[in-house]
Design a protein around this motif. Structure first.
Motif, PDB file in Angstrom:
ATOM      1  N   ARG A  84       0.926  -0.945  -0.125  1.00  0.00           N
ATOM      2  CA  ARG A  84       0.057   0.048  -0.126  1.00  0.00           C
ATOM      3  C   ARG A  84       0.911   1.239   0.078  1.00  0.00           C
ATOM      4  O   ARG A  84       0.637   2.170  -0.696  1.00  0.00           O
ATOM      5  CB  ARG A  84      -0.898  -0.062   1.280  1.00  0.00           C
ATOM      6  CG  ARG A  84      -1.898   1.051   1.183  1.00  0.00           C
ATOM      7  CD  ARG A  84      -2.631   1.606   2.602  1.00  0.00           C
ATOM      8  NE  ARG A  84      -1.371   1.854   3.488  1.00  0.00           N
ATOM      9  CZ  ARG A  84      -0.789   3.006   3.697  1.00  0.00           C
ATOM     10  NH1 ARG A  84      -0.659   3.830   2.701  1.00  0.00           N
ATOM     11  NH2 ARG A  84       0.125   2.937   4.689  1.00  0.00           N
ATOM     12  N   GLN A  85       2.093   1.304   0.891  1.00  0.00           N
ATOM     13  CA  GLN A  85       2.827   2.273   1.008  1.00  0.00           C
ATOM     14  C   GLN A  85       3.529   2.741  -0.320  1.00  0.00           C
ATOM     15  O   GLN A  85       3.581   3.790  -0.932  1.00  0.00           O
ATOM     16  CB  GLN A  85       3.704   2.209   2.086  1.00  0.00           C
ATOM     17  CG  GLN A  85       3.118   2.431   3.285  1.00  0.00           C
ATOM     18  CD  GLN A  85       4.192   2.158   4.573  1.00  0.00           C
ATOM     19  OE1 GLN A  85       5.191   2.104   4.323  1.00  0.00           O
ATOM     20  NE2 GLN A  85       3.604   1.779   5.765  1.00  0.00           N
ATOM     21  N   ARG A  86       3.855   1.394  -1.201  1.00  0.00           N
ATOM     22  CA  ARG A  86       4.766   1.577  -2.229  1.00  0.00           C
ATOM     23  C   ARG A  86       3.987   2.205  -3.557  1.00  0.00           C
ATOM     24  O   ARG A  86       4.097   3.061  -4.184  1.00  0.00           O
ATOM     25  CB  ARG A  86       5.267   0.363  -2.617  1.00  0.00           C
ATOM     26  CG  ARG A  86       5.980   0.313  -4.133  1.00  0.00           C
ATOM     27  CD  ARG A  86       6.762  -0.888  -4.299  1.00  0.00           C
ATOM     28  NE  ARG A  86       5.680  -2.197  -4.464  1.00  0.00           N
ATOM     29  CZ  ARG A  86       4.875  -2.395  -5.514  1.00  0.00           C
ATOM     30  NH1 ARG A  86       4.872  -1.707  -6.400  1.00  0.00           N
ATOM     31  NH2 ARG A  86       4.199  -3.541  -5.262  1.00  0.00           N
ATOM     32  N   LEU A  87       2.621   1.682  -3.421  1.00  0.00           N
ATOM     33  CA  LEU A  87       1.712   2.272  -4.484  1.00  0.00           C
ATOM     34  C   LEU A  87       1.137   3.484  -4.426  1.00  0.00           C
ATOM     35  O   LEU A  87       1.025   4.322  -5.162  1.00  0.00           O
ATOM     36  CB  LEU A  87       0.447   1.301  -4.375  1.00  0.00           C
ATOM     37  CG  LEU A  87       0.718  -0.125  -5.022  1.00  0.00           C
ATOM     38  CD1 LEU A  87      -0.453  -1.126  -5.117  1.00  0.00           C
ATOM     39  CD2 LEU A  87       1.312  -0.287  -6.501  1.00  0.00           C
ATOM     40  N   ALA A  88       1.010   3.974  -3.011  1.00  0.00           N
ATOM     41  CA  ALA A  88       0.464   5.443  -2.714  1.00  0.00           C
ATOM     42  C   ALA A  88       1.836   6.170  -3.205  1.00  0.00           C
ATOM     43  O   ALA A  88       1.467   7.400  -3.763  1.00  0.00           O
ATOM     44  CB  ALA A  88       0.135   5.448  -1.223  1.00  0.00           C
ATOM     45  N   GLY A  89       3.053   5.867  -2.839  1.00  0.00           N
ATOM     46  CA  GLY A  89       4.151   6.565  -3.450  1.00  0.00           C
ATOM     47  C   GLY A  89       4.074   6.793  -4.862  1.00  0.00           C
ATOM     48  O   GLY A  89       4.420   7.866  -5.382  1.00  0.00           O
ATOM     49  N   TYR A  90       3.923   5.664  -5.592  1.00  0.00           N
ATOM     50  CA  TYR A  90       3.835   5.799  -7.097  1.00  0.00           C
ATOM     51  C   TYR A  90       2.982   6.420  -7.450  1.00  0.00           C
ATOM     52  O   TYR A  90       3.132   7.335  -8.310  1.00  0.00           O
ATOM     53  CB  TYR A  90       3.725   4.290  -7.540  1.00  0.00           C
ATOM     54  CG  TYR A  90       3.392   4.199  -9.005  1.00  0.00           C
ATOM     55  CD1 TYR A  90       4.552   4.329  -9.981  1.00  0.00           C
ATOM     56  CD2 TYR A  90       2.104   4.134  -9.638  1.00  0.00           C
ATOM     57  CE1 TYR A  90       4.336   4.299 -11.184  1.00  0.00           C
ATOM     58  CE2 TYR A  90       1.861   4.183 -10.820  1.00  0.00           C
ATOM     59  CZ  TYR A  90       2.904   4.323 -11.873  1.00  0.00           C
ATOM     60  OH  TYR A  90       2.735   4.310 -13.179  1.00  0.00           O
ATOM     61  N   ARG A  91       1.546   6.654  -6.919  1.00  0.00           N
ATOM     62  CA  ARG A  91       0.448   7.483  -7.296  1.00  0.00           C
ATOM     63  C   ARG A  91       1.004   9.014  -6.963  1.00  0.00           C
ATOM     64  O   ARG A  91       0.762   9.887  -7.743  1.00  0.00           O
ATOM     65  CB  ARG A  91      -0.757   7.009  -6.665  1.00  0.00           C
ATOM     66  CG  ARG A  91      -1.475   5.762  -7.031  1.00  0.00           C
ATOM     67  CD  ARG A  91      -2.333   5.953  -8.167  1.00  0.00           C
ATOM     68  NE  ARG A  91      -2.591   4.617  -8.557  1.00  0.00           N
ATOM     69  CZ  ARG A  91      -3.304   4.233  -9.814  1.00  0.00           C
ATOM     70  NH1 ARG A  91      -3.337   5.482 -10.737  1.00  0.00           N
ATOM     71  NH2 ARG A  91      -3.813   3.317  -9.790  1.00  0.00           N
ATOM     72  N   GLU A  96      -0.847  11.960  -9.087  1.00  0.00           N
ATOM     73  CA  GLU A  96      -2.279  11.330  -8.826  1.00  0.00           C
ATOM     74  C   GLU A  96      -2.479  11.334  -7.278  1.00  0.00           C
ATOM     75  O   GLU A  96      -1.592  11.247  -6.490  1.00  0.00           O
ATOM     76  CB  GLU A  96      -2.249   9.963  -9.277  1.00  0.00           C
ATOM     77  CG  GLU A  96      -2.077   9.789 -10.656  1.00  0.00           C
ATOM     78  CD  GLU A  96      -1.704   8.511 -11.213  1.00  0.00           C
ATOM     79  OE1 GLU A  96      -2.196   8.126 -12.254  1.00  0.00           O
ATOM     80  OE2 GLU A  96      -1.412   7.562 -10.245  1.00  0.00           O
ATOM     81  N   SER A  97      -3.782  11.499  -6.957  1.00  0.00           N
ATOM     82  CA  SER A  97      -3.989  11.646  -5.543  1.00  0.00           C
ATOM     83  C   SER A  97      -4.594  10.582  -4.849  1.00  0.00           C
ATOM     84  O   SER A  97      -4.987   9.749  -5.771  1.00  0.00           O
ATOM     85  CB  SER A  97      -5.122  12.849  -5.331  1.00  0.00           C
ATOM     86  OG  SER A  97      -6.455  12.411  -5.812  1.00  0.00           O
ATOM     87  N   GLY A 112      -8.408   6.997  -5.464  1.00  0.00           N
ATOM     88  CA  GLY A 112      -8.325   8.462  -5.872  1.00  0.00           C
ATOM     89  C   GLY A 112      -8.415   9.068  -7.243  1.00  0.00           C
ATOM     90  O   GLY A 112      -9.163   8.302  -8.071  1.00  0.00           O
ATOM     91  N   PHE A 113      -7.943  10.130  -7.474  1.00  0.00           N
ATOM     92  CA  PHE A 113      -8.053  10.738  -8.890  1.00  0.00           C
ATOM     93  C   PHE A 113      -6.600  10.461  -9.605  1.00  0.00           C
ATOM     94  O   PHE A 113      -5.532  10.891  -9.263  1.00  0.00           O
ATOM     95  CB  PHE A 113      -8.201  12.180  -8.812  1.00  0.00           C
ATOM     96  CG  PHE A 113      -9.811  12.209  -8.090  1.00  0.00           C
ATOM     97  CD1 PHE A 113     -10.777  12.318  -8.989  1.00  0.00           C
ATOM     98  CD2 PHE A 113      -9.930  12.281  -6.664  1.00  0.00           C
ATOM     99  CE1 PHE A 113     -12.188  12.464  -8.610  1.00  0.00           C
ATOM    100  CE2 PHE A 113     -11.292  12.566  -6.250  1.00  0.00           C
ATOM    101  CZ  PHE A 113     -12.412  12.515  -7.211  1.00  0.00           C
ATOM    102  N   SER A 114      -6.795  10.307 -11.061  1.00  0.00           N
ATOM    103  CA  SER A 114      -5.739  10.582 -11.627  1.00  0.00           C
ATOM    104  C   SER A 114      -6.200  11.204 -12.895  1.00  0.00           C
ATOM    105  O   SER A 114      -7.170  10.883 -13.826  1.00  0.00           O
ATOM    106  CB  SER A 114      -5.594   9.033 -12.422  1.00  0.00           C
ATOM    107  OG  SER A 114      -4.483   8.905 -13.348  1.00  0.00           O
ATOM    108  N   GLY A 115      -6.022  12.565 -12.928  1.00  0.00           N
ATOM    109  CA  GLY A 115      -6.675  13.225 -13.982  1.00  0.00           C
ATOM    110  C   GLY A 115      -7.948  13.610 -13.489  1.00  0.00           C
ATOM    111  O   GLY A 115      -8.394  13.824 -12.541  1.00  0.00           O
TER     112      GLY A 115
END
Length: 160
Positions: A84-91, A96-97, A112-115
């Motif tokens: 979860r931490q790694r993917l949130a960092g990638y976002r 991306e939020s 979250g939002f991507s664009g």
């Protein structure tokens, strides 16, 4: 991209093709990892060709939404919280939020939002260091249309 036959779906016909059964529900099962996901047939009208390594599939809708379902090895030997931490960092690195995130003993969720799109991703940690994943990306304007699907991801995504 293969079109899903709307008439066949409406008639409730089942067609098996590479682990895919078409009826009122699309029931996908990945032969390589055993990842399973059942989704409402009316929401998706096309399927991208599966990747050569047979790790998943992507369903597409006419409104621009995409649902990717896949299995993968837990190559970093991560816990759900670490992933979860790694993917949130990638976002975050990709502007991306992350508006919602949670993890349990054998699962994690990010949203979250991507664009102008909303993403929702869920991962289930299975046997033999396999992680089963489903990622839905849809236009923010269509949030109400996809809400029930998102709310049932935990029941729809399974694997050994």
């Amino acid at each position: 991209m293969a079109r899903i036959a709307t008439a066949a779906l409406a008639a409730g016909l089942a067609v098996a093709a590479g682990g895919l059964a078409l009826a009122d529900q699309l029931a996908y099962e990945n032969a390589r990892f055993g990842t399973r996901f059942a989704l409402p047939a009316h929401m998706f009208t096309a399927i991208d060709p599966p990747p050569a390594n047979s790790d998943g599939i992507r369903f597409l809708s006419d409104d621009g939404a995409a649902l990717s379902i896949f299995g993968q090895f837990n190559v970093f030997n991560e816990t759900p919280e670490q992933m979860r931490q790694r993917l949130a960092g990638y976002r975050a690195e990709n502007a991306e939020s992350v508006t919602y995130e949670a993890a349990g003993d054998d699962w994690l969720v990010l949203s979250g939002f991507s664009g102008t799109d909303i993403y929702y991703e869920r991962y289930e940690f299975g046997r033999d260091a396999v992680v089963h994943g489903a990622v839905l990306v849809h236009p923010a304007a269509d949030k109400a249309r996809y809400q029930r699907l998102v709310e049932s991801f935990a029941e729809r995504l399974t694997g050994p």
